[in-house]
Motif scaffolding. Structure first.
Motif, short mmCIF file in Angstrom:
data_model
loop_
_atom_site.label_atom_id
_atom_site.label_comp_id
_atom_site.label_asym_id
_atom_site.label_seq_id
_atom_site.Cartn_x
_atom_site.Cartn_y
_atom_site.Cartn_z
N HIS A 197 0.84 -1.21 0.00
CA HIS A 197 0.00 0.00 0.00
C HIS A 197 0.86 1.25 0.00
CE1 HIS A 197 -3.46 2.55 0.82
NE2 HIS A 197 -2.75 3.11 1.79
N GLN A 198 1.93 1.24 0.79
CA GLN A 198 2.83 2.39 0.87
C GLN A 198 3.48 2.66 -0.48
OE1 GLN A 198 3.54 4.74 2.89
NE2 GLN A 198 5.43 5.53 1.96
N ALA A 199 3.78 1.60 -1.24
CA ALA A 199 4.44 1.78 -2.54
C ALA A 199 3.58 2.58 -3.50
CB ALA A 199 4.78 0.42 -3.13
N ARG A 200 2.28 2.56 -3.31
CA ARG A 200 1.39 3.32 -4.19
C ARG A 200 1.57 4.83 -3.99
NH1 ARG A 200 -3.78 -0.34 -2.48
NH2 ARG A 200 -3.11 -2.30 -3.49
N ARG A 201 2.16 5.20 -2.86
CA ARG A 201 2.37 6.62 -2.58
C ARG A 201 3.58 7.18 -3.31
NH1 ARG A 201 -0.05 8.64 2.23
NH2 ARG A 201 -1.21 7.08 3.42
N HIS A 202 4.50 6.34 -3.71
CA HIS A 202 5.69 6.83 -4.40
C HIS A 202 5.85 6.16 -5.76
CE1 HIS A 202 7.49 3.24 -2.29
NE2 HIS A 202 8.03 3.09 -3.48
N ARG A 203 6.50 6.86 -6.63
CA ARG A 203 6.74 6.33 -7.96
C ARG A 203 8.07 5.59 -7.98
NH1 ARG A 203 5.04 11.50 -11.81
NH2 ARG A 203 2.85 11.60 -11.16
N ARG A 204 8.19 4.70 -8.93
CA ARG A 204 9.46 4.01 -9.10
C ARG A 204 10.50 5.01 -9.59
NH1 ARG A 204 6.83 -1.28 -12.07
NH2 ARG A 204 5.60 -1.97 -10.28
N PRO A 205 11.79 4.78 -9.41
CA PRO A 205 12.42 3.49 -9.11
C PRO A 205 12.18 3.00 -7.70
CG PRO A 205 14.07 5.21 -9.06
CD PRO A 205 12.80 5.86 -9.56
N ALA A 206 12.54 1.73 -7.51
CA ALA A 206 12.33 1.10 -6.21
C ALA A 206 13.12 1.82 -5.13
CB ALA A 206 12.74 -0.37 -6.28
N ARG A 207 12.54 1.85 -3.94
CA ARG A 207 13.18 2.51 -2.81
C ARG A 207 13.93 1.52 -1.93
NH1 ARG A 207 8.95 6.61 0.06
NH2 ARG A 207 8.86 8.21 -1.57
N PRO A 208 14.98 1.98 -1.25
CA PRO A 208 15.61 1.14 -0.24
C PRO A 208 14.62 0.83 0.88
CG PRO A 208 16.97 3.07 -0.74
CD PRO A 208 15.64 3.29 -1.39
N LEU A 209 14.67 -0.40 1.37
CA LEU A 209 13.84 -0.82 2.50
C LEU A 209 14.76 -1.25 3.63
CD1 LEU A 209 11.07 -1.52 3.76
CD2 LEU A 209 11.31 -3.80 2.73
N VAL A 210 14.60 -0.62 4.80
CA VAL A 210 15.40 -0.97 5.97
C VAL A 210 14.47 -1.52 7.04
CG1 VAL A 210 17.00 -0.13 7.73
CG2 VAL A 210 17.06 0.86 5.43
N LEU A 211 14.76 -2.73 7.49
CA LEU A 211 13.96 -3.40 8.52
C LEU A 211 14.69 -3.32 9.85
CD1 LEU A 211 12.99 -6.56 6.43
CD2 LEU A 211 11.66 -4.45 6.73
N THR A 212 13.92 -3.22 10.93
CA THR A 212 14.52 -3.08 12.26
C THR A 212 14.05 -4.14 13.23
OG1 THR A 212 12.77 -1.57 13.08
CG2 THR A 212 14.65 -0.58 11.91
N ARG A 213 13.14 -5.04 12.79
CA ARG A 213 12.60 -6.07 13.69
C ARG A 213 12.71 -7.44 13.04
NH1 ARG A 213 6.94 -2.95 14.80
NH2 ARG A 213 6.72 -3.59 12.61
N GLU A 214 13.03 -8.42 13.86
CA GLU A 214 13.26 -9.78 13.35
C GLU A 214 12.03 -10.36 12.66
OE1 GLU A 214 14.91 -14.10 15.01
OE2 GLU A 214 14.62 -12.42 16.39
N GLU A 215 10.85 -10.16 13.24
CA GLU A 215 9.66 -10.75 12.67
C GLU A 215 9.34 -10.17 11.28
OE1 GLU A 215 8.20 -7.79 15.91
OE2 GLU A 215 9.92 -9.07 15.49
N ASP A 216 9.70 -8.90 11.05
CA ASP A 216 9.47 -8.31 9.74
C ASP A 216 10.41 -8.88 8.70
OD1 ASP A 216 7.46 -6.70 10.78
OD2 ASP A 216 8.83 -5.06 11.25
#
Length: 386
Positions: free
Chosen positions: A66-85
Motif C-alpha cells: 500500500h505504501q508503494a502506491r504513494r511513491h513512484r518508481r524506481p524502487a526505494r531502499p527498505l530498511v527493517l529493524t525487527r526480526e519478525e518483519d
C-alpha cells in the motif's frame, strides 16, 4: 524536499537511530509503524510516519505494498529493524521486489540463521568458535544436557512470541536439574529451544560487529563495538556501548568471512563474547537482514551503515570504509541503562568520552519529550490509585 528517500519499518529505539542516521546523510524517510505502536521513533520530526492497521505477521507486507502506491518508481531502499518483519518480507520478496530494494540474503539463509540451531550448524561448518550447544525439540532431547558443562543459557531457537510472552529472551541456569525442569515445562509453548554453555565474563566482554555487506560483492563496511552495560544484566540487550578499537580488525575480518561463507548480504551483525578458557572471542548470535538495537553507535562514531546501505540501493557510491570516522562516544539507552545502574552502579567502567542519549537530541526533541510525558502520566496514575 529530498528525492533520496527510503522506507524504514518499526517504531522502536532501533528505528529511531536508523531514521536519524539516514537524515544525517540527507536521505528522507517514510517510517512504517503499526497502529497503536507507541515506540520512540513515532515522535521523530525527521520522518513521515505512516500507520498501518493490520499488525499480524503478514500485515507489514500488505502495508508495504500500500505504501508503494504513494511513491513512484524506481524502487526505494527498505530498511527493517525487527526480526519478525525480516521473516515476513523474506517470504514475500516477489510481491515487493518491483517497489523496494530489499538487500536481503537468500530466503533459505534468512530461515537458517534466524534459527539458533541453524546458526550453530553454520558455525560448525565454518570451523568458527562458539559455545557448545544443544537443540531441544522433544522431551527426549533433554537428556542431552548432561554432555554440557553448567552453568547454562537457555533461549528460544527463533522468534517465538508465545514463548516471549511468558519467559525471558535469554535465561541462565546454574545446574542441569533446574534446567531440565524448565525445559519440560517450556516445550508446551515452544517448538524449539537451544541450550548453550555459559561464557563467563562481564558485560564489557560482549563485543559486536555491525556490518553492511553489499550484495554485489564489494567490500563490507564494519563497525566493532562493545557493551558497557546490558539489561537484564549479563543476559540482556545493550544498555550502553562504545567503539572497541583494539578488537576491531580481527572481529571485522571474522564477521566478514563468516557472513560471506554463509551467504549473508545487506545489513547484519554478529555478537561475540570473550572466552577466557580459550583466550579468544566466541560467536554468540547473529542479526540477519535488519539493523541492531544499538546501530546508531556506528553512525555517531562516523560509520553510517544504514546510509551506506541506502546509498548502495540508490546506485550511489559507497563511502570508503575509513571515511568519516571520528572520535568515540558512548551510546546509551536511557531506560535500560537506568535499570542496570540500579543493580550495579559501578558496572559501566570508567570511560572519558561524551555520552550520547539514544532519545534526546536538540534537533529532534520529540522522542524525549514524549518519554517525559509518558512518565509523568504514569506517576500521576500511580498517585491517584493510592
Amino acid at each position: 524536499m529530498t528525492t533520496r528517500r527510503a522506507t524504514v519499518v518499526g517504531g522502536g529505539l532501533n528505528a529511531l537511530g536508523v531514521v536519524r542516521s539516514l537524515a544525517a546523510d540527507g536521505i528522507g524517510v517514510d517510517l512504517l509503524v503499526g497502529e497503536g505502536e507507541a515506540g520512540p521513533a513515532v515522535h521523530t520530526r525527521l520522518a513521515r510516519v505512516r500507520r498501518y492497521a493490520d499488525t499480524t505477521r503478514d500485515g507489514v507486507v500488505n502495508a508495504l505494498i500500500h505504501q508503494a502506491r504513494r511513491h513512484r518508481r524506481p524502487a526505494r531502499p527498505l530498511v527493517l529493524t525487527r526480526e519478525e518483519d525480516v521473516a515476513a518480507v523474506s517470504c514475500a520478496r516477489r510481491r515487493l521486489a518491483d517497489d523496494y530494494v530489499l538487500m536481503l540474503p537468500p530466503a533459505d539463509v534468512v530461515t537458517r540463521l534466524q534459527d539458533k540451531t541453524g546458526f550453530a550448524e553454520a558455525v560448525a561448518a565454518q570451523n568458527e568458535i562458539a559455545p557448545r550447544s544443544l537443540a531441544i525439540r522433544t522431551p527426549a532431547d533433554i537428556d542431552g544436557i548432561g554432555a554440557l558443562a553448567p552453568p547454562f543459557i537457555l533461549k528460544p531457537a527463533g522468534r517465538q512470541p508465545a514463548y516471549l510472552a511468558h519467559y525471558p529472551r535469554a535465561e541462565r541456569f546454574e545446574d542441569a536439574a533446574t534446567l531440565a525442569a524448565a525445559l519440560a515445562e517450556r516445550l508446551s509453548v515452544s517448538p524449539a529451544m537451544i541450550v548453550q554453555e555459559w561464557v563467563d565474563g562481564p558485560d564489557e566482554g560482549v563485543h559486536f560487529c555491525l556490518q553492511f555487506v553489499p550484495p554485489d560483492g564489494a567490500a563490507a563496511l564494519s563497525f566493532v563495538g562493545h557493551k558497557l552495560r546490558s539489561w537484564p544484566r549479563a543476559t540482556g540487550g545493550t544498555a550502553r556501548c562504545t567503539r572497541a578499537s583494539s578488537a576491531a580488525d580481527g572481529l571485522a575480518a571474522r564477521t566478514t568471512a563468516f557472513f560471506r561463507g554463509a551467504g549473508v548480504v545487506g545489513l547484519a551483525s554478529m555478537e561475540y563474547k570473550w572466552h577466557a578458557s580459550c583466550a579468544d572471542y566466541v560467536m554468540i548470535e547473529p542479526t540477519i537482514g535488519r539493523t541492531d538495537h544499538q546501530e546508531e553507535i556506528a553512525t555517531l562514531c562516523g560509520v553510517n551503515l544504514p546510509a551506506a546501505a541506502c546509498r548502495w540501493a540508490l546506485g550511489e557510491a559507497l563511502p570508503h570504509p575509513a571515511a568519516g570516522e571520528r572520535s568515540s562516544v558512548i551510546w546509551r539507552d536511557p531506560m535500560a541503562d537506568a535499570k542496570a545502574a540500579d543493580v550495579d552502579p559501578a558496572g559501566a567502567g570508567a570511560f572519558d568520552m561524551p555520552i550520547v542519549d539514544a532519545l534526546w537530541r536538540l534537533r529532534d526533541p520529540g522522542p524525549q519529550l514524549a518519554d517525559w510525558r509518558q512518565r509523568a502520566v504514569r506517576r500521576l496514575r500511580r498517585g491517584l490509585s493510592r
